[in-house]
Write an enzyme that holds these catalytic residues in place. Sequence first.
Site, PDB file in Angstrom:
ATOM      1  N   ASN A   8       0.873  -1.179   0.000  1.00 44.96           N
ATOM      2  CA  ASN A   8       0.000   0.000   0.000  1.00 44.96           C
ATOM      3  C   ASN A   8       0.909   1.227   0.000  1.00 44.96           C
ATOM      4  O   ASN A   8       1.556   1.524   1.006  1.00 44.96           O
ATOM      5  CB  ASN A   8      -0.881  -0.029   1.250  1.00 44.96           C
ATOM      6  N   LYS A  10       0.049   4.266  -0.175  1.00 40.50           N
ATOM      7  CA  LYS A  10      -0.581   5.440   0.454  1.00 40.50           C
ATOM      8  C   LYS A  10      -0.376   6.667  -0.449  1.00 40.50           C
ATOM      9  O   LYS A  10      -0.386   6.525  -1.666  1.00 40.50           O
ATOM     10  CB  LYS A  10      -0.044   5.629   1.877  1.00 40.50           C
ATOM     11  N   HIS A  92      -9.266   0.995   5.304  1.00 40.81           N
ATOM     12  CA  HIS A  92      -7.973   1.220   5.965  1.00 40.81           C
ATOM     13  C   HIS A  92      -8.178   2.175   7.139  1.00 40.81           C
ATOM     14  O   HIS A  92      -8.999   3.093   7.058  1.00 40.81           O
ATOM     15  CB  HIS A  92      -6.968   1.806   4.972  1.00 40.81           C
ATOM     16  N   GLU A  94      -6.557   4.581   8.122  1.00 39.94           N
ATOM     17  CA  GLU A  94      -6.344   5.994   7.776  1.00 39.94           C
ATOM     18  C   GLU A  94      -7.587   6.583   7.108  1.00 39.94           C
ATOM     19  O   GLU A  94      -7.876   7.781   7.263  1.00 39.94           O
ATOM     20  CB  GLU A  94      -5.090   6.121   6.894  1.00 39.94           C
ATOM     21  N   GLU A 162      -4.695  -4.973  10.689  1.00 40.62           N
ATOM     22  CA  GLU A 162      -3.695  -3.928  10.889  1.00 40.62           C
ATOM     23  C   GLU A 162      -3.968  -3.213  12.212  1.00 40.62           C
ATOM     24  O   GLU A 162      -4.836  -2.322  12.279  1.00 40.62           O
ATOM     25  CB  GLU A 162      -3.761  -2.901   9.751  1.00 40.62           C
ATOM     26  N   GLY A 168       3.247   2.196  10.743  1.00 43.06           N
ATOM     27  CA  GLY A 168       4.233   3.251  10.580  1.00 43.06           C
ATOM     28  C   GLY A 168       4.976   3.624  11.842  1.00 43.06           C
ATOM     29  O   GLY A 168       5.626   4.666  11.898  1.00 43.06           O
ATOM     30  N   SER A 208       4.080  -2.178  10.205  1.00 44.72           N
ATOM     31  CA  SER A 208       5.530  -2.235  10.453  1.00 44.72           C
ATOM     32  C   SER A 208       6.166  -3.546   9.998  1.00 44.72           C
ATOM     33  O   SER A 208       7.134  -4.006  10.605  1.00 44.72           O
ATOM     34  CB  SER A 208       5.837  -1.962  11.930  1.00 44.72           C
TER      35      SER A 208
HETATM   36  P1  13P Z   1       3.544   0.357   7.462  1.00 40.33           P
HETATM   37  O1  13P Z   1       4.001  -0.966   6.832  1.00 40.33           O
HETATM   38  O2  13P Z   1       4.252   1.538   6.916  1.00 40.33           O
HETATM   39  O3  13P Z   1       3.528   0.261   8.951  1.00 40.33           O
HETATM   40  O4  13P Z   1       2.001   0.539   7.000  1.00 40.33           O
HETATM   41  C1  13P Z   1       1.123  -0.521   7.136  1.00 40.33           C
HETATM   42  C2  13P Z   1      -0.149  -0.169   6.434  1.00 40.33           C
HETATM   43  O5  13P Z   1      -0.906   0.671   6.871  1.00 40.33           O
HETATM   44  C3  13P Z   1      -0.442  -0.878   5.179  1.00 40.33           C
HETATM   45  O6  13P Z   1      -1.743  -0.639   4.765  1.00 40.33           O
END
Ligand code: 13P
Length: 249
Positions: A8, A10, A92, A94, A162, A168, A208
């Site tokens: 992803n 983003k 997601h 976010e 997640e 992150g 992560s």
């Molecule tokens: P990270 O791998 O950067 O922690 O992000 C995970 C994520 O949100 C994938 O959708």
Amino acid sequence: MRKLAAGNWKMNGTRAALSELEALAQAHPTPSVDILICPPATLVQPAAALLADAAVAIGGQDCHMARAGAHTGDIAAAQLADAGATAVIVGHSERREDHGETSDVVREKANAAHDAGLIAVICVGETLAERDAGHTLDVIGAQLAASLPETCTAANTVIAYEPVWAIGTGKMPTLDQIAEVHGFLRDTLAARFGDSEAAGMRLLYGGSVKATNAAEIFAVANVDGALVGGASLREDDFSQIISALQDAL
Ligand code: 13P
């Protein structure tokens, strides 16, 4: 089932990043796992065109629940499919946080994805406060119940666990905690969709994931791949995660 390494991106990447995809496709001409990259919407069409003959699939990061209409700035699932996407992430954390998306909205988006012939990668996960309060499975159970439409099958649905606090941050649940949630996901899916559909749904861990921890995560029961953010942006990082998934077969 085929395991899945999903990236992803983003809100990262311009056309210059297409070279990473080209390198990724060249590094994995005949992978033994499925590979999916979800770039920003601006790159879906050029990425899908670039990788038309490659073993790397392209997906969107979100879609609208409606089939078409007056929704400025949004993208319909059928438009993603028309651009060459075969999957779309929905729900997601976010999106849930930044755009106030509820599980009811996520369910309608997943349903729209299915109607357009896309695989829906449906995300669930608890916050740190919810985990610390001992509510993790309750929260995920409620998200699953409300976020999954009746149209879910093994072929068209991927669930990504997640934990919000692991995204992150470099923080991770323990392997036992991942196993507990993934076992709960499988059991909950089996109770609703039947054993054989549930057995075929890919359950991804996300948060992560890096080359350095991928192998131990992929050894956890009911972990069928990963949804990777930061470590999917560069071919060399993501290739190591793909290799770890292939080695875990
Ligand atoms: P990270 O791998 O950067 O922690 O992000 C995970 C994520 O949100 C994938 O959708």
